[in-house]
Design an enzyme around this catalytic site. Sequence first.
Site, PDB file in Angstrom:
ATOM      1  N   ARG A 164    -116.072  51.997 -35.504  1.00 54.93           N
ATOM      2  CA  ARG A 164    -115.759  53.330 -36.043  1.00 54.93           C
ATOM      3  C   ARG A 164    -116.968  53.934 -36.762  1.00 54.93           C
ATOM      4  O   ARG A 164    -116.839  54.548 -37.822  1.00 54.93           O
ATOM      5  CB  ARG A 164    -114.564  53.279 -37.004  1.00 54.93           C
ATOM      6  CG  ARG A 164    -113.258  52.841 -36.392  1.00 54.93           C
ATOM      7  CD  ARG A 164    -112.755  53.836 -35.328  1.00 54.93           C
ATOM      8  NE  ARG A 164    -111.387  53.524 -34.927  1.00 54.93           N
ATOM      9  CZ  ARG A 164    -111.073  52.663 -33.967  1.00 54.93           C
ATOM     10  NH1 ARG A 164    -112.029  52.041 -33.286  1.00 54.93           N
ATOM     11  NH2 ARG A 164    -109.813  52.452 -33.652  1.00 54.93           N
ATOM     12  N   SER A 252    -105.342  56.042 -38.088  1.00 57.92           N
ATOM     13  CA  SER A 252    -105.560  54.972 -39.077  1.00 57.92           C
ATOM     14  C   SER A 252    -106.353  55.541 -40.246  1.00 57.92           C
ATOM     15  O   SER A 252    -107.394  56.162 -40.037  1.00 57.92           O
ATOM     16  CB  SER A 252    -106.371  53.836 -38.465  1.00 57.92           C
ATOM     17  OG  SER A 252    -105.683  53.263 -37.391  1.00 57.92           O
ATOM     18  N   GLU A 356    -111.302  55.677 -43.089  1.00 61.82           N
ATOM     19  CA  GLU A 356    -111.876  56.032 -41.791  1.00 61.82           C
ATOM     20  C   GLU A 356    -112.205  57.526 -41.712  1.00 61.82           C
ATOM     21  O   GLU A 356    -113.274  57.895 -41.243  1.00 61.82           O
ATOM     22  CB  GLU A 356    -110.879  55.648 -40.684  1.00 61.82           C
ATOM     23  CG  GLU A 356    -111.526  55.195 -39.413  1.00 61.82           C
ATOM     24  CD  GLU A 356    -110.536  55.125 -38.273  1.00 61.82           C
ATOM     25  OE1 GLU A 356    -110.253  56.167 -37.676  1.00 61.82           O
ATOM     26  OE2 GLU A 356    -110.059  54.018 -37.981  1.00 61.82           O
TER      27      GLU A 356
HETATM   28  N1  EPU Z   1     -99.104  45.518 -39.177  1.00 63.39           N
HETATM   29  C1  EPU Z   1     -98.157  45.219 -40.115  1.00 63.39           C
HETATM   30  N2  EPU Z   1     -97.593  46.234 -40.841  1.00 63.39           N
HETATM   31  C2  EPU Z   1     -97.958  47.525 -40.665  1.00 63.39           C
HETATM   32  C3  EPU Z   1     -98.946  47.831 -39.711  1.00 63.39           C
HETATM   33  C4  EPU Z   1     -99.502  46.804 -38.964  1.00 63.39           C
HETATM   34  O1  EPU Z   1     -97.792  44.054 -40.318  1.00 63.39           O
HETATM   35  O2  EPU Z   1     -97.425  48.389 -41.348  1.00 63.39           O
HETATM   36  C5  EPU Z   1     -99.663  44.448 -38.345  1.00 63.39           C
HETATM   37  C6  EPU Z   1     -99.148  44.576 -36.903  1.00 63.39           C
HETATM   38  O3  EPU Z   1     -97.941  43.912 -36.747  1.00 63.39           O
HETATM   39  C7  EPU Z   1    -100.250  43.925 -36.117  1.00 63.39           C
HETATM   40  C8  EPU Z   1    -101.503  44.222 -36.940  1.00 63.39           C
HETATM   41  O4  EPU Z   1    -101.066  44.609 -38.230  1.00 63.39           O
HETATM   42  O5  EPU Z   1    -100.080  42.526 -36.068  1.00 63.39           O
HETATM   43  C9  EPU Z   1    -102.394  45.279 -36.308  1.00 63.39           C
HETATM   44  O6  EPU Z   1    -101.656  46.484 -36.100  1.00 63.39           O
HETATM   45  P1  EPU Z   1    -101.874  47.405 -34.780  1.00 63.39           P
HETATM   46  O7  EPU Z   1    -101.807  46.579 -33.553  1.00 63.39           O
HETATM   47  O8  EPU Z   1    -100.944  48.555 -34.909  1.00 63.39           O
HETATM   48  O9  EPU Z   1    -103.378  47.885 -34.842  1.00 63.39           O
HETATM   49  P2  EPU Z   1    -104.283  48.332 -36.065  1.00 63.39           P
HETATM   50  O10 EPU Z   1    -105.300  47.283 -36.300  1.00 63.39           O
HETATM   51  O11 EPU Z   1    -103.456  48.761 -37.217  1.00 63.39           O
HETATM   52  C10 EPU Z   1    -106.160  49.479 -34.602  1.00 63.39           C
HETATM   53  C11 EPU Z   1    -106.911  50.776 -34.639  1.00 63.39           C
HETATM   54  C12 EPU Z   1    -106.087  51.878 -33.998  1.00 63.39           C
HETATM   55  C13 EPU Z   1    -105.800  51.492 -32.560  1.00 63.39           C
HETATM   56  C14 EPU Z   1    -105.037  50.144 -32.543  1.00 63.39           C
HETATM   57  C15 EPU Z   1    -104.865  49.610 -31.148  1.00 63.39           C
HETATM   58  C16 EPU Z   1    -108.367  50.719 -36.594  1.00 63.39           C
HETATM   59  C17 EPU Z   1    -108.569  51.157 -38.010  1.00 63.39           C
HETATM   60  N3  EPU Z   1    -107.223  51.117 -36.020  1.00 63.39           N
HETATM   61  O12 EPU Z   1    -105.014  49.635 -35.429  1.00 63.39           O
HETATM   62  O13 EPU Z   1    -106.886  53.059 -33.993  1.00 63.39           O
HETATM   63  O14 EPU Z   1    -104.999  52.475 -31.917  1.00 63.39           O
HETATM   64  O15 EPU Z   1    -105.811  49.147 -33.268  1.00 63.39           O
HETATM   65  O16 EPU Z   1    -106.094  49.269 -30.606  1.00 63.39           O
HETATM   66  O17 EPU Z   1    -109.231  50.060 -36.027  1.00 63.39           O
HETATM   67  C18 EPU Z   1    -107.406  54.983 -35.322  1.00 63.39           C
HETATM   68  O18 EPU Z   1    -108.525  54.493 -35.476  1.00 63.39           O
HETATM   69  O19 EPU Z   1    -107.086  56.099 -35.815  1.00 63.39           O
HETATM   70  C19 EPU Z   1    -106.401  54.223 -34.572  1.00 63.39           C
HETATM   71  C20 EPU Z   1    -105.132  54.626 -34.472  1.00 63.39           C
END
Ligand code: EPU
Length: 360
Positions: A164, A252, A356
């Site tokens: 990012r 995010s 972010e």
């Molecule tokens: N989780 C929780 N509680 C929550 C949210 C998440 O326990 O309230 C856990 C989920 O269960 C999962 C883990 O955290 O095990 C990761 O969550 P998720 O798969 O939703 O992905 P993320 O790491 O939160 C990242 C990117 C997203 C992208 C997704 C899919 C960043 C900051 N965010 O989210 O990007 O869509 O992976 O690749 O890297 C963005 O940058 O705006 C964005 C949406």
Amino acid sequence: MQIEHNVPLQPHNTFHIVARATTLLRVRSTEDLQALTADSAWRAAPTFVLGGGSNIVLTGDVKPLVLKIEIPGMRLVEETSRAWVVEAGAGESWHELVRWTLAQGYPGLENMALIPGTVGASPVQNIGAYGVELQDRFESLDAFDLHTGRTFTLNAAQCAFGYRDSVFKHTSAVDATSGLPAGLGLAGRAVITQVRFRLPKPWKPELSYLDLQKKTELTGITQPSAQQIFEWVCEIRRAKLPDPAVVGNAGSFFKNPTVTPEQCADIIARDPKVVHYHLADGTVKLAAGWLIDACGWRGKSIGQAGVYEKQALVLVNRGPLNGDPASGATGGEVMTLAKAIQTSVYERFGILLQPEPVVV
Ligand code: EPU
């Protein structure tokens, strides 16, 4: 060159925060930027580049001249036995580009479907989702230098992509003794006008993310087409992320932090369920959404700024989009909520989450 005054920015930021641009210029071509730098009244004016407004928090009216990037165009510029190279104007919608490339038979961007924002903003924060980052499909970009009035082209190495992150997110520090720019930052200086993408042949599906693996298991489709992956990604995102057209948000809100294996072991000892991924460089990435959720923030609010119920990493505007515009969240409320989250995650886990979006 037509400068507009006192322009409402609520329709131009996905948080739907009420703010105005004191002055705004719609940029439809490089010529518009050349006219700007040729005009002595505006040449040295501070500027703020606005794409789809999907990664900003407006904390007040924007005083610098807002350059609203509306440069159009999508075309195939090269096809070899190894790749398709597609070029798009910075003002095109990112999702429309993904959709268009698939419709033309140029797969490769499908894992990044439905990311809000414009093509021009996509390299700035090196967008990524479901196992693919922009830098994996990037060929080169054209940009306009507001300081020199010249156009230039950068390849991936010159963009210095990180998680990012890119050269466009950093300003050049000015050397105190010489007064000359030091370092490579291009923020506030370069305006991206066109971006080119290299979509490799033969196309290979990227299904390493757990959410996509679950789709293959659930549907029994083990050899999905690019169009199928596009549809799965849209379904996954719609299920867990709020649609900015309905609920104001900027995706995010924090980056996923990386820690040393020792720090991670320390956290696991206290919280065995912490979601973490081992990276190739030996560090460990933690899920910021999990950390925020563990601190009890999911569904909470400060004023009209809230933490999304289905994904704690996403902050939302709880104000009505079509109601009284003055009743939505202010940028100040969003930042107060963000700081409160940072403090509680820091106190519990010793990790300072980095936002972010760009705070304006
Ligand atoms: N989780 C929780 N509680 C929550 C949210 C998440 O326990 O309230 C856990 C989920 O269960 C999962 C883990 O955290 O095990 C990761 O969550 P998720 O798969 O939703 O992905 P993320 O790491 O939160 C990242 C990117 C997203 C992208 C997704 C899919 C960043 C900051 N965010 O989210 O990007 O869509 O992976 O690749 O890297 C963005 O940058 O705006 C964005 C949406």
